[in-house]
Design a protein around this motif. Structure first.
Motif, PDB file in Angstrom:
ATOM      1  N   LEU A  65       0.836  -1.206   0.000  1.00 37.10           N
ATOM      2  CA  LEU A  65       0.000   0.000   0.000  1.00 37.10           C
ATOM      3  C   LEU A  65       0.869   1.254   0.000  1.00 37.10           C
ATOM      4  O   LEU A  65       0.579   2.219  -0.722  1.00 37.10           O
ATOM      5  CB  LEU A  65      -0.939  -0.001   1.206  1.00 37.10           C
ATOM      6  CG  LEU A  65      -2.281  -0.688   0.996  1.00 37.10           C
ATOM      7  CD1 LEU A  65      -2.980  -0.911   2.329  1.00 37.10           C
ATOM      8  CD2 LEU A  65      -3.169   0.129   0.060  1.00 37.10           C
ATOM      9  N   ASP A  66       1.915   1.248   0.804  1.00 42.28           N
ATOM     10  CA  ASP A  66       2.844   2.392   0.806  1.00 42.28           C
ATOM     11  C   ASP A  66       3.421   2.611  -0.588  1.00 42.28           C
ATOM     12  O   ASP A  66       3.562   3.750  -1.054  1.00 42.28           O
ATOM     13  CB  ASP A  66       3.977   2.154   1.807  1.00 42.28           C
ATOM     14  CG  ASP A  66       3.520   2.290   3.252  1.00 42.28           C
ATOM     15  OD1 ASP A  66       2.447   2.884   3.482  1.00 42.28           O
ATOM     16  OD2 ASP A  66       4.240   1.806   4.147  1.00 42.28           O
ATOM     17  N   ARG A  67       3.753   1.515  -1.241  1.00 43.21           N
ATOM     18  CA  ARG A  67       4.355   1.599  -2.574  1.00 43.21           C
ATOM     19  C   ARG A  67       3.349   2.171  -3.589  1.00 43.21           C
ATOM     20  O   ARG A  67       3.684   3.053  -4.391  1.00 43.21           O
ATOM     21  CB  ARG A  67       4.786   0.200  -3.011  1.00 43.21           C
ATOM     22  CG  ARG A  67       5.638   0.170  -4.278  1.00 43.21           C
ATOM     23  CD  ARG A  67       7.093   0.414  -3.962  1.00 43.21           C
ATOM     24  NE  ARG A  67       7.899   0.356  -5.182  1.00 43.21           N
ATOM     25  CZ  ARG A  67       9.223   0.456  -5.191  1.00 43.21           C
ATOM     26  NH1 ARG A  67       9.874   0.612  -4.058  1.00 43.21           N
ATOM     27  NH2 ARG A  67       9.887   0.407  -6.325  1.00 43.21           N
ATOM     28  N   LEU A  68       2.105   1.693  -3.543  1.00 45.52           N
ATOM     29  CA  LEU A  68       1.103   2.157  -4.499  1.00 45.52           C
ATOM     30  C   LEU A  68       0.681   3.597  -4.235  1.00 45.52           C
ATOM     31  O   LEU A  68       0.462   4.368  -5.183  1.00 45.52           O
ATOM     32  CB  LEU A  68      -0.129   1.240  -4.458  1.00 45.52           C
ATOM     33  CG  LEU A  68      -0.013  -0.107  -5.155  1.00 45.52           C
ATOM     34  CD1 LEU A  68      -1.350  -0.839  -5.115  1.00 45.52           C
ATOM     35  CD2 LEU A  68       0.444   0.044  -6.600  1.00 45.52           C
ATOM     36  N   THR A  69       0.557   3.974  -2.970  1.00 48.96           N
ATOM     37  CA  THR A  69       0.181   5.362  -2.678  1.00 48.96           C
ATOM     38  C   THR A  69       1.313   6.326  -3.053  1.00 48.96           C
ATOM     39  O   THR A  69       1.060   7.458  -3.473  1.00 48.96           O
ATOM     40  CB  THR A  69      -0.200   5.536  -1.198  1.00 48.96           C
ATOM     41  OG1 THR A  69       0.848   5.026  -0.366  1.00 48.96           O
ATOM     42  CG2 THR A  69      -1.491   4.804  -0.880  1.00 48.96           C
ATOM     43  N   THR A  70       2.550   5.867  -2.920  1.00 45.58           N
ATOM     44  CA  THR A  70       3.683   6.676  -3.385  1.00 45.58           C
ATOM     45  C   THR A  70       3.608   6.865  -4.897  1.00 45.58           C
ATOM     46  O   THR A  70       3.839   7.969  -5.414  1.00 45.58           O
ATOM     47  CB  THR A  70       5.015   6.009  -3.006  1.00 45.58           C
ATOM     48  OG1 THR A  70       5.117   5.932  -1.581  1.00 45.58           O
ATOM     49  CG2 THR A  70       6.197   6.819  -3.536  1.00 45.58           C
ATOM     50  N   ALA A  71       3.260   5.792  -5.599  1.00 50.41           N
ATOM     51  CA  ALA A  71       3.101   5.886  -7.049  1.00 50.41           C
ATOM     52  C   ALA A  71       1.988   6.867  -7.403  1.00 50.41           C
ATOM     53  O   ALA A  71       2.126   7.685  -8.326  1.00 50.41           O
ATOM     54  CB  ALA A  71       2.800   4.509  -7.629  1.00 50.41           C
ATOM     55  N   ALA A  72       0.880   6.799  -6.651  1.00 54.20           N
ATOM     56  CA  ALA A  72      -0.250   7.701  -6.906  1.00 54.20           C
ATOM     57  C   ALA A  72       0.141   9.159  -6.684  1.00 54.20           C
ATOM     58  O   ALA A  72      -0.329  10.060  -7.392  1.00 54.20           O
ATOM     59  CB  ALA A  72      -1.427   7.327  -6.017  1.00 54.20           C
ATOM     60  N   ASP A  73       1.012   9.395  -5.701  1.00 54.46           N
ATOM     61  CA  ASP A  73       1.399  10.768  -5.360  1.00 54.46           C
ATOM     62  C   ASP A  73       2.489  11.334  -6.258  1.00 54.46           C
ATOM     63  O   ASP A  73       2.545  12.556  -6.472  1.00 54.46           O
ATOM     64  CB  ASP A  73       1.875  10.827  -3.899  1.00 54.46           C
ATOM     65  CG  ASP A  73       0.752  10.616  -2.906  1.00 54.46           C
ATOM     66  OD1 ASP A  73      -0.418  10.837  -3.292  1.00 54.46           O
ATOM     67  OD2 ASP A  73       1.032  10.227  -1.756  1.00 54.46           O
ATOM     68  N   HIS A  74       3.363  10.478  -6.782  1.00 53.53           N
ATOM     69  CA  HIS A  74       4.559  10.980  -7.457  1.00 53.53           C
ATOM     70  C   HIS A  74       4.646  10.645  -8.946  1.00 53.53           C
ATOM     71  O   HIS A  74       5.492  11.226  -9.635  1.00 53.53           O
ATOM     72  CB  HIS A  74       5.815  10.451  -6.748  1.00 53.53           C
ATOM     73  CG  HIS A  74       5.944  10.933  -5.336  1.00 53.53           C
ATOM     74  ND1 HIS A  74       6.318  12.213  -5.012  1.00 53.53           N
ATOM     75  CD2 HIS A  74       5.721  10.294  -4.149  1.00 53.53           C
ATOM     76  CE1 HIS A  74       6.336  12.348  -3.687  1.00 53.53           C
ATOM     77  NE2 HIS A  74       5.976  11.205  -3.146  1.00 53.53           N
ATOM     78  N   CYS A  75       3.804   9.743  -9.428  1.00 57.01           N
ATOM     79  CA  CYS A  75       3.833   9.421 -10.852  1.00 57.01           C
ATOM     80  C   CYS A  75       2.839  10.302 -11.615  1.00 57.01           C
ATOM     81  O   CYS A  75       1.990  10.971 -11.026  1.00 57.01           O
ATOM     82  CB  CYS A  75       3.462   7.941 -11.068  1.00 57.01           C
ATOM     83  SG  CYS A  75       4.697   6.774 -10.440  1.00 57.01           S
ATOM     84  N   THR A  76       2.956  10.293 -12.905  1.00 54.30           N
ATOM     85  CA  THR A  76       1.982  10.975 -13.752  1.00 54.30           C
ATOM     86  C   THR A  76       1.154   9.914 -14.474  1.00 54.30           C
ATOM     87  O   THR A  76       1.622   8.801 -14.722  1.00 54.30           O
ATOM     88  CB  THR A  76       2.674  11.877 -14.787  1.00 54.30           C
ATOM     89  OG1 THR A  76       3.535  11.079 -15.608  1.00 54.30           O
ATOM     90  CG2 THR A  76       3.485  12.962 -14.099  1.00 54.30           C
TER      91      THR A  76
END
Length: 308
Positions: A65-76
Motif C-alpha cells: 500500500l505504501d508503494r502504491l500510494t507513493t506511485a499515486a502521489d509521485h507518478c503521472t
C-alpha cells in the motif's frame, strides 16, 4: 507456539518475495499495464489469504500500500489510469483490512476498510464500493453494533453491483441475514437467507468471479447460513449447516476450513455434546494458519472444554 510464529514469519517473507513489490514504479508515468500487474499481485495476495490466513500478510499488504500510494502521489498518469489506480488501491485496502482483522488489530482493520470505501468512490467503481460496504458491515458486527451492521448491509444492497451481479447480492444478503438475526427480526433473517440462496443459484459458473470473491462457494453460503441460525438460537440447524459447509469446502481454503471447524465444535459444546466437541477440536490444526481471530476462539474453546 514458537514453531507456529516461525512458520507465519516464513510465509510472510515468501509471499513478499513472490509478489515482487519492489518492482512497482514510484516515479515516471504509469500505464494500464502497471495497473494490471498491481491487480495480479493483489489477486495472488488474496489467494494466500484463503490458504494461510491474514496475519502473516498484514506487513506485506501495508508495505505494498505504501508503494502504491507513493506511485499515486509521485507518478503521472491520465484520467483512465487514475480511476483504475484508485480502484486498485481500494482492493488492496480491503485485503489489508482482512489481514488486520486476522491479526487482531481491529482499529487498523477499520482504518483500511474506511480508506477502501473512499478509494472505491474516487475510482467510481461499484464493485469495490460494495466490497468495502460489506467489510464495514462485518466490522460493525465484530464490535457488537448490530443495527449499524444492518444499515450498512442495506445500503450496500442498493449499489449497482448488488443489483447487477448475483455474487454480490448473495454475499450481501447473507450478511444482512446475520444482522437481522442479531437484532431479533427472525422473519427478515429468513427472507434474507432465501434471497442469498436464490441469488447464488443465479450465478453463471462460466463467468469468472473477482479473485477476492472466490471464497463465495456453496460451502460459504451454508457457513453464513449457520451463523444466522446460531444468532437466532437455532443451534441444531446451525450445526447441520456448518457440517455441510465443511463437507463442501475445497481443500485449498484452509482458513475457512479452520474457521468453520472451530464453529462446529463451539456449536456442539453449546448443545452439551462434549464428546463430539472434544473430537472436533482435536482435529483442528492451526499451525499453518495465521489468524489470531481463529486461534483466540480455539483457545477459548479449549478452556471451556477443560471445565465442561
Amino acid at each position: 507456539m514458537r514453531r507456529r510464529r516461525f512458520i507465519i514469519a516464513t510465509a510472510a517473507t515468501t509471499v513478499a518475495l513472490a509478489l515482487s513489490i519492489d518492482e512497482t514504479p514510484t516515479g515516471g508515468r504509469l500505464a494500464m499495464s502497471d495497473i494490471t500487474r498491481a491487480r495480479e499481485r493483489i489477486n495472488r495476495l488474496d489467494a494466500h489469504f484463503a490458504a494461510i490466513g491474514g496475519e502473516p500478510l498484514l506487513t506485506v499488504a501495508t508495505t505494498y500500500l505504501d508503494r502504491l500510494t507513493t506511485a499515486a502521489d509521485h507518478c503521472t498518469y491520465g484520467p483512465r489510469v487514475e480511476q483504475a489506480l484508485h480502484t486498485t488501491i481500494a482492493s488492496l485496502c480491503s485485503s489489508a483490512g482482512w489481514a488486520a482483522d486476522d491479526a487482531g488489530n481491529l482499529d487498523a482493520a477499520h482504518r483500511w476498510r474506511t480508506t477502501a470505501l473512499q478509494r472505491a468512490i474516487l475510482g467510481s467503481n461499484p464493485q469495490a464500493q460494495a466490497r468495502a460496504w460489506s467489510d464495514l458491515a462485518i466490522h460493525a458486527r465484530r464490535g457488537g453494533h448490530h443495527r449499524e451492521a444492518l444499515r450498512i448491509s442495506q445500503t450496500a444492497l442498493t449499489s449497482r453491483a448488488a443489483r447487477q451481479n448475483p455474487r454480490y447480492t448473495a454475499l450481501l444478503q447473507s450478511r444482512l441475514a446475520i444482522s437481522h438475526a442479531h437484532t431479533g427480526n427472525r422473519p427478515a433473517a429468513a427472507r434474507a437467507l432465501l434471497a442469498a440462496q436464490t441469488a447464488h443459484d443465479r450465478i453463471d459458473p462460466t463467468q469468472p468471479a473477482p479473485r477476492w470473491l472466490n471464497f463465495l462457494t456453496t460451502a460459504e453460503i451454508s457457513g453464513l447460513a449457520a451463523i444466522t441460525h446460531q444468532a437466532m438460537g437455532h443451534l441444531a440447524d446451525a450445526e447441520t449447516a456448518t457440517a455441510q459447509a465443511l463437507t463442501l469446502l475445497e481443500p485449498g481454503l484452509r482458513r475457512s476450513h479452520a474457521y468453520y471447524t472451530v464453529q462446529l465444535a463451539e456449536l456442539q459444546l453449546a448443545q452439551g455434546n462434549t464428546t463430539d466437541a472434544h473430537t472436533t477440536t482435536a482435529a483442528i490444526d492451526t499451525t499453518h494458519i495465521g489468524s489470531r481471530a481463529i486461534t483466540d476462539r480455539l483457545a477459548t474453546l479449549h478452556r471451556a472444554l477443560a471445565t465442561a
